[in-house]
Design an enzyme around this catalytic site. Structure first.
Site, PDB file in Angstrom:
ATOM      1  N   LEU A 105       0.865  -1.176   0.000  1.00 11.07           N
ATOM      2  CA  LEU A 105       0.000   0.000   0.000  1.00 11.07           C
ATOM      3  C   LEU A 105       0.903   1.228   0.000  1.00 11.07           C
ATOM      4  O   LEU A 105       1.960   1.232   0.624  1.00 11.07           O
ATOM      5  CB  LEU A 105      -0.895   0.032   1.246  1.00 11.07           C
ATOM      6  N   ASP A 106       0.481   2.270  -0.682  1.00 12.39           N
ATOM      7  CA  ASP A 106       1.249   3.510  -0.659  1.00 12.39           C
ATOM      8  C   ASP A 106       1.319   4.054   0.760  1.00 12.39           C
ATOM      9  O   ASP A 106       0.448   3.777   1.597  1.00 12.39           O
ATOM     10  CB  ASP A 106       0.592   4.546  -1.570  1.00 12.39           C
ATOM     11  N   LYS A 107       2.336   4.866   1.015  1.00 18.59           N
ATOM     12  CA  LYS A 107       2.544   5.435   2.346  1.00 18.59           C
ATOM     13  C   LYS A 107       1.270   6.064   2.905  1.00 18.59           C
ATOM     14  O   LYS A 107       0.902   5.836   4.063  1.00 18.59           O
ATOM     15  CB  LYS A 107       3.653   6.489   2.282  1.00 18.59           C
TER      16      LYS A 107
END
Length: 319
Positions: free
Chosen positions: A136-138
């Site tokens: 997942l993106d930050k």
């Protein structure tokens, strides 16, 4: 380094197969590439003798594995609190908060999800990416799947590749989405911006299904389901159809406010500094136990406040 040892006898189902094909069935907890490497290095033998990957095996032959596995993850552990949505001896599902980097990298060697996972379970240093199956993106929150054993990791990565893991997201986008649909548009690196991805004919296949959950005056709450899992997929696809995610620093564009927006909505939208995207659900058949696993990550407070402000603004202007 850790020692991996196993032994199996070739059965009628494997008789006559090439060695690399037979051991893939006999030791399914290991990837084909890793098994092939052990055959070539002589750490996997047949009746005590080394053999080539293409050598046919006979029924009754004993295949022995005695290999040293190097540490796959060399990052240090850190006592970072994690909220778990599911946990057993084979895998766990983390409720990742927005702002937490998943993998250590340049400028982010510490304080990442990997550091936290290694503290939670030190055995994860033996697994690629500390067992993390997808990313997942930050600044995307929600459910993230982690394997705890090599067997589970091999099986879950294969399941993901076979599209056997259901991944569902919710997002708040700019604009009024009239109906649901599918974005089928290949993705690749952006030509000039190394931080971004873009729709391009030469990219990898990518497909996102979306449907409308709730409409507001100038925004829409949508549900997204991934058929593929490319980097930034939902963010790029929604921008591609001209409904970029609220707060997205890379693809969202300028701030959009409905006319005569309430003060609460104005301040909430201006203060929402991340993409309004949440991985709310993961569902799959457990590769070891065969049970159905369904994990749901509760909507985080900042996203809940944004949706509430949008509803209140809509109700105030209903007349």
């Amino acid at each position: 380094m850790s020692l991996v040892q196993a032994e199996a006898r070739v059965g009628s189902a494997q008789a006559g197969l090439r060695l690399d094909q037979a051991v893939a069935e006999l030791f399914p907890e290991h990837s084909r590439s890793r098994l092939s490497g052990w055959i070539k290095s002589g750490e996997l033998t047949v009746d005590g003798v080394t053999a080539k990957p293409r050598t046919p095996v006979a029924e009754g032959a004993v295949v022995r594995l005695a290999a040293e596995v190097a540490v796959a993850t060399r990052d240090r552990s850190e006592p970072i609190a994690l909220k778990l949505l599911f946990e057993d001896e084979h895998l766990l599902i983390v409720d990742k908060p927005a702002g937490l980097v998943v993998h250590p990298g340049a400028g982010n060697r510490d304080g990442t999800l990997v550091n936290a996972l290694l503290h939670l379970d030190p055995r994860l240093e033996q697994l690629p990416r500390a067992g993390i199956v997808h990313r997942l993106d930050k600044d995307t929150s929600g459910a993230l799947l982690v394997a705890r054993t090599l067997a589970a990791h091999t099986a879950l990565v294969a399941l993901l590749g076979e599209r056997g893991i259901h991944r569902q997201y919710e997002a708040v986008v700019n604009g009024n989405v009239l109906a649901g649909g599918t974005v089928d548009a290949p993705l690749d690196r952006h030509r000039s911006d190394r931080l971004k991805r873009a729709v391009t004919d030469s990219g990898k296949p990518a497909r996102t299904h979306y449907r409308v959950r709730e409409r507001f005056r100038a925004h829409t709450l949508v549900e997204c389901q991934l058929e593929t899992g490319r980097t930034h997929q939902i963010r790029v696809h929604m921008q591609h159809i001209r409904f970029p995610l609220v707060g997205d620093p890379l693809y969202g564009g300028s701030l959009r406010l409905p006319r005569q927006a309430t003060e609460t909505l104005d301040s909430t939208l201006r203060g929402f500094r991340r993409q309004a995207l949440h991985a709310e659900r993961l569902g799959f058949t457990h590769p070891i136990t065969g049970e159905e696993v369904l994990a749901e990550a509760p909507r985080p407070a900042d996203l809940a406040a944004l949706i509430l402000a949008l509803r209140q603004d809509r109700e105030r202007h209903a007349d």
